[in-house]
Design an enzyme around this catalytic site. Structure first.
Site, PDB file in Angstrom:
ATOM      1  N   ARG A  25      46.614  26.025  46.531  1.00  0.00           N
ATOM      2  CA  ARG A  25      47.042  27.057  45.580  1.00  0.00           C
ATOM      3  C   ARG A  25      48.543  27.115  45.412  1.00  0.00           C
ATOM      4  O   ARG A  25      49.035  27.964  44.676  1.00  0.00           O
ATOM      5  CB  ARG A  25      46.614  28.421  46.132  1.00  0.00           C
TER       6      ARG A  25
ATOM      7  N   ARG B 217      46.542  39.521  41.753  1.00  0.00           N
ATOM      8  CA  ARG B 217      46.048  38.156  42.005  1.00  0.00           C
ATOM      9  C   ARG B 217      46.315  37.250  40.809  1.00  0.00           C
ATOM     10  O   ARG B 217      46.658  36.085  40.966  1.00  0.00           O
ATOM     11  CB  ARG B 217      44.544  38.198  42.329  1.00  0.00           C
TER      12      ARG B 217
ATOM     13  N   ARG C 153      33.704  43.251  45.960  1.00  0.00           N
ATOM     14  CA  ARG C 153      34.713  42.681  46.852  1.00  0.00           C
ATOM     15  C   ARG C 153      35.929  43.587  46.946  1.00  0.00           C
ATOM     16  O   ARG C 153      36.356  44.164  45.943  1.00  0.00           O
ATOM     17  CB  ARG C 153      35.128  41.306  46.333  1.00  0.00           C
TER      18      ARG C 153
ATOM     19  N   ARG D 187      31.727  41.845  38.927  1.00  0.00           N
ATOM     20  CA  ARG D 187      31.189  40.948  39.961  1.00  0.00           C
ATOM     21  C   ARG D 187      30.586  41.757  41.110  1.00  0.00           C
ATOM     22  O   ARG D 187      31.121  42.777  41.534  1.00  0.00           O
ATOM     23  CB  ARG D 187      32.295  40.055  40.515  1.00  0.00           C
TER      24      ARG D 187
ATOM     25  N   LYS E 257      35.197  29.355  39.968  1.00  0.00           N
ATOM     26  CA  LYS E 257      35.302  28.294  40.981  1.00  0.00           C
ATOM     27  C   LYS E 257      34.149  28.371  41.983  1.00  0.00           C
ATOM     28  O   LYS E 257      33.497  27.379  42.281  1.00  0.00           O
ATOM     29  CB  LYS E 257      36.628  28.399  41.758  1.00  0.00           C
TER      30      LYS E 257
END
Ligand code: AP5
Length: 227
Positions: free
Chosen positions: A88, A171, A160, A127, A13
């Site tokens: 969400r 998540r 992160r 990431r 996203k």
């Protein structure tokens, strides 16, 4: 253009929202980025949301909807926006519809990026993000030119806080239970566009761009008319 991006954690996203922002000249509004910045800056909002974000839970709907309502009152969204990571939940979806109705605006598209769970977990494990400008990298697929350093602003890249394996699984669970019902919710509005998020970043963006251009054209209109 007014666009919502839906998709699981790691579906791309943020990556695609940045490309949409640059191509269509509309701001990316990422609730996740807003929360992370507030936490990093030590603001009262940051203190309020830290326990949710770092634990992989959702920030309460009322607070999140209030934040988006305030953001959509800024001048820069008049020509459109791309909402990245909001809504969400069903109450948030109703919240954005209410805000848009008050402003007299309509959504152009809800882009749902679909990626398998196996790919999501691998993307999040590898990431790296730039804490200064928000640029995202992937250590295999999109590595920075200089190891550990942002190509854009040369800041040291970070992992992160919510990308640990346990929190990623949490998540994903939250996404499945609370966010996937939005696909059906938006299907009824005929604004939903499903996009395969498994290819190269540029190919995925081309598919999104073509869909958005098609929708923006509509009968007898141009992208500029609708931007
Ligand atoms: P948020 O920041 O929105 O995180 P998320 O939804 O979990 O999504 P991510 O940012 O992890 O992934 P992404 O889909 O943006 O993928 P990306 O482009 O980075 O939210 C964080 C937290 O904030 C939430 O858990 C919650 O606590 C809170 N929050 C936020 N919004 C909220 C709301 N509305 N309500 C309540 N709470 C809220 O890509 C991932 C990686 O893959 C990168 O390394 C990238 O380089 C790589 N990549 C991307 N595309 C490709 C590709 N095509 N091929 C290969 N690699 C790729």
């Amino acid at each position: 253009m007014r666009i919502i991006l839906l998709g699981a954690p790691g579906s791309g996203k943020g990556t695609q929202a940045r490309l949409i922002q640059d191509h269509f000249g509309i701001p990316q509004i990422s609730t996740g980025d807003i929360f992370r910045k507030a936490i990093a800056d030590g603001t009262p909002l940051g203190a309020e949301v830290e326990k949710y974000v770092s634990g992989g839970a959702l920030v309460p709907d009322s607070l999140t909807i209030r934040l988006v309502r305030e953001r959509l009152s800024h001048e820069d969204v008049r020509r459109g926006f791309v909402l990245d990571g909001f809504p969400r939940t069903i109450p948030q979806a109703k919240g954005i519809e209410e805000i848009l109705a008050e402003l007299g605006w309509e959504l152009d598209a809800v882009v749902n990026i679909r990626v398998s769970e196996e790919v999501l977990v691998s993307r999040l494990a590898l990431r790296r993000t730039c804490p200064a400008c928000g640029m995202m990298y992937h250590m295999e697929n999109r590595p920075p030119v200089s190891e550990g350093e942002c190509d854009e602003c040369k800041t040291a890249l970070e992992v992160r806080a919510d990308d640990s394996e346990d929190t990623v699984r949490k998540r994903l669970g939250v996404y499945l239970s609370q966010t996937t019902p939005l696909v059906e919710y938006f299907e009824r509005t005929s604004r939903l566009v499903n996009i395969d998020g498994a290819g190269r970043v540029e190919e995925i963006f081309d598919n999104i761009r073509l869909e958005l251009e098609e929708r923006a054209r509509g009968p007898g209109t141009s992208i500029d008319d609708k931007a």
